[in-house]
Design a protein around this motif. Structure first.
Motif, short mmCIF file in Angstrom:
data_model
loop_
_atom_site.label_atom_id
_atom_site.label_comp_id
_atom_site.label_asym_id
_atom_site.label_seq_id
_atom_site.Cartn_x
_atom_site.Cartn_y
_atom_site.Cartn_z
N LEU A 284 0.79 -1.23 0.00
CA LEU A 284 0.00 0.00 0.00
C LEU A 284 0.83 1.29 0.00
N PRO A 285 1.88 1.43 0.86
CA PRO A 285 2.66 2.68 0.84
C PRO A 285 3.28 2.98 -0.53
N ALA A 286 3.86 1.94 -1.14
CA ALA A 286 4.48 2.14 -2.46
C ALA A 286 3.44 2.47 -3.52
N VAL A 287 2.30 1.77 -3.46
CA VAL A 287 1.24 2.03 -4.44
C VAL A 287 0.67 3.44 -4.27
N LEU A 288 0.46 3.86 -3.02
CA LEU A 288 -0.06 5.21 -2.77
C LEU A 288 0.93 6.27 -3.24
N ALA A 289 2.22 6.06 -2.94
CA ALA A 289 3.24 7.02 -3.37
C ALA A 289 3.30 7.12 -4.89
N PHE A 290 3.24 5.96 -5.56
CA PHE A 290 3.26 5.94 -7.03
C PHE A 290 2.02 6.63 -7.60
N THR A 291 0.88 6.37 -6.97
CA THR A 291 -0.37 6.98 -7.43
C THR A 291 -0.33 8.50 -7.27
N MET A 292 0.16 8.96 -6.12
CA MET A 292 0.18 10.40 -5.83
C MET A 292 1.20 11.15 -6.68
N THR A 293 2.32 10.52 -6.98
CA THR A 293 3.41 11.22 -7.69
C THR A 293 3.43 10.98 -9.19
N VAL A 294 2.77 9.90 -9.65
CA VAL A 294 2.83 9.57 -11.08
C VAL A 294 1.44 9.52 -11.72
N ILE A 295 0.57 8.66 -11.19
CA ILE A 295 -0.72 8.42 -11.85
C ILE A 295 -1.60 9.67 -11.85
N ILE A 296 -1.81 10.25 -10.66
CA ILE A 296 -2.67 11.44 -10.57
C ILE A 296 -2.12 12.62 -11.36
N PRO A 297 -0.81 12.96 -11.24
CA PRO A 297 -0.28 14.05 -12.08
C PRO A 297 -0.41 13.77 -13.57
N PHE A 298 -0.25 12.51 -13.98
CA PHE A 298 -0.40 12.17 -15.39
C PHE A 298 -1.83 12.42 -15.88
N ILE A 299 -2.80 11.97 -15.08
CA ILE A 299 -4.21 12.18 -15.45
C ILE A 299 -4.54 13.66 -15.50
N LEU A 300 -4.06 14.42 -14.51
CA LEU A 300 -4.29 15.87 -14.50
C LEU A 300 -3.62 16.54 -15.70
N GLY A 301 -2.42 16.06 -16.05
CA GLY A 301 -1.71 16.61 -17.20
C GLY A 301 -2.47 16.41 -18.49
N VAL A 302 -3.04 15.22 -18.66
CA VAL A 302 -3.85 14.95 -19.86
C VAL A 302 -5.07 15.86 -19.88
N PHE A 303 -5.71 16.03 -18.72
CA PHE A 303 -6.87 16.91 -18.65
C PHE A 303 -6.49 18.36 -18.97
N TYR A 304 -5.40 18.85 -18.37
CA TYR A 304 -4.99 20.24 -18.61
C TYR A 304 -4.63 20.50 -20.07
N SER A 305 -4.19 19.46 -20.78
CA SER A 305 -3.81 19.66 -22.19
C SER A 305 -5.01 20.00 -23.07
N PHE A 306 -6.23 19.78 -22.57
CA PHE A 306 -7.44 20.12 -23.32
C PHE A 306 -8.09 21.41 -22.82
N THR A 307 -7.34 22.18 -22.02
CA THR A 307 -7.88 23.42 -21.46
C THR A 307 -6.94 24.59 -21.76
N ASP A 308 -7.31 25.76 -21.27
CA ASP A 308 -6.45 26.95 -21.41
C ASP A 308 -5.70 27.22 -20.11
N TRP A 309 -5.33 26.18 -19.42
CA TRP A 309 -4.63 26.26 -18.13
C TRP A 309 -3.36 27.10 -18.26
N ASN A 310 -3.13 28.01 -17.31
CA ASN A 310 -1.95 28.87 -17.35
C ASN A 310 -0.95 28.55 -16.25
#
Length: 361
Positions: free
Chosen positions: A79-105
């Motif tokens: 769980l600790p490794a999975v949570l750390a990976f999720t918080m530092t890699v998976i979630i930022p990646f998903i947010l990055g994909v979302f922001y690429s379709f917006t006018d985020w500054n």
């Protein structure tokens, strides 16, 4: 402790943990409005509450009576490794994909603009040249690193005297940080080589390689190969040492010497190492940033498709400059998404082809 007692204890611990965790999160979310009163606790107290709540939840799950208790323990350890990976890699990646379709500054976003960010940079001469430069750099660097590394591995696994010293010497450049290494080699290209060439009256080297738009990328390839070949060499050394000595001796007795022994005996037996090393050099070359930034910073400039562009600006540096020099965060995110897709496709194709070659060998 009987089954029901364990189950009740587990339920109580988990319930307390959930309540404490929700309370800590609620306080954190309401922090700006809770400026007075007993709820205006310091951040450290809220952190302690959150950690305590999570620990109670974990204890509740741990004490839950079930036949799959071993599976639960394994999950808790992961769980600790999975949570750390999720918080530092998976979630930022998903947010990055979302922001690429917006006018985020970089701070806020106002509109969802679809594929507009993607349309812009695909028409840019700067991006097209960066892609071509990255492709050329990747192919040349991948070939040079693996050829030199394999040659060095054959050297240091032979009966040459001082081979352990050679191994250490060839590996040392990989221990130096890319930024530091880049600035050192920038000084060498700009001053040391040119001064030596001037003293020896060698006109072809009198001008720094970094000042020539069509050749500056060779400087990055030279430094990258010098830095990374020693690391790849160690992988080949490990593989070659795993080849049975009896097979080599039998090949020698059958008349297989030199180049034939390398191509017919050693190479097929370490084919899986070629797959690993080619994959590592491919990925490392494709996402090259630190040496590119430190040695040339994308320069020098040249004309491409009627526009002045940076001749050695690879894709990773192009994305960085789009975000932090031109402050166009949304377009940079779009470029990063395309970069990820390209790298994934190229890597999968390379692994597939290499694995197929392994079977053939």
């Amino acid at each position: 402790m009987n089954y029901m007692a364990k189950k009740n204890l587990s339920t109580v611990l988990a319930a307390i943990g959930i309540l404490v965790t929700i309370f800590a999160l609620w306080i954190s979310l309401q922090y700006r409005t809770l400026t007075s009163g007993f709820l205006a606790w310091p951040a450290s107290i809220r952190g302690v509450l959150l950690i305590t709540g999570i620990l109670f939840i974990i204890l509740g799950v741990y004490f839950y009576p079930t036949k799959k208790h071993r599976t639960i323990i394994n999950i808790l350890f992961l769980l600790p490794a999975v949570l750390a990976f999720t918080m530092t890699v998976i979630i930022p990646f998903i947010l990055g994909v979302f922001y690429s379709f917006t006018d985020w500054n970089g701070i806020t976003l106002n509109n969802f603009i679809g594929f507009e960010n993607y349309k812009d940079f695909f028409k840019s001469p700067e991006y097209i040249h960066s892609f071509m430069a990255t492709l050329i750099f990747t192919i040349l660097n991948m070939l040079l690193v693996n050829i030199i590394a394999f040659g060095l591995s054959l050297l240091v696994t032979s009966k040459i005297r001082g081979r352990n010293i050679y191994r250490a010497g060839f590996f040392i450049p990989n221990l130096i940080g890319g930024i530091v290494l880049g600035y050192i080699w920038q000084f060498i290209f700009n001053y040391v080589i040119t001064d030596i060439a001037a003293a020896m009256n060698i006109k072809s080297l009198s001008q720094s390689l970094l000042a020539l738009p069509d050749r500056a990328i060779l400087a990055i390839i030279i430094v990258s190969t010098w830095q990374y070949a020693g690391y790849i060499m160690m992988i080949y050394v490990t593989a070659i040492q795993g080849v049975p000595a009896s097979v080599i001796e039998a090949a020698k007795m059958d008349g297989a010497h030199g180049f034939k022994r390398i191509t017919k005996i050693i190479a097929p037996l370490i084919a899986n190492s070629f797959t690993i090393c080619i994959f590592l050099t491919l990925v490392n070359s494709f996402k090259q940033f630190d040496l590119n930034y430190a040695i040339t910073n994308g320069g020098p400039s040249k004309l491409f498709m009627g526009k002045a562009i940076h001749s050695t600006e690879l894709l990773a540096l192009n994305i960085y400059k789009t975000a932090f020099t031109r402050n166009d965060m949304a377009v940079a995110q779009a470029k990063a998404v395309v970069f990820f897709v390209l790298l994934a496709i190229v890597s999968l194709i390379q692994v597939y082809v290499s694995k197929k070659k392994e079977v053939e060998m």
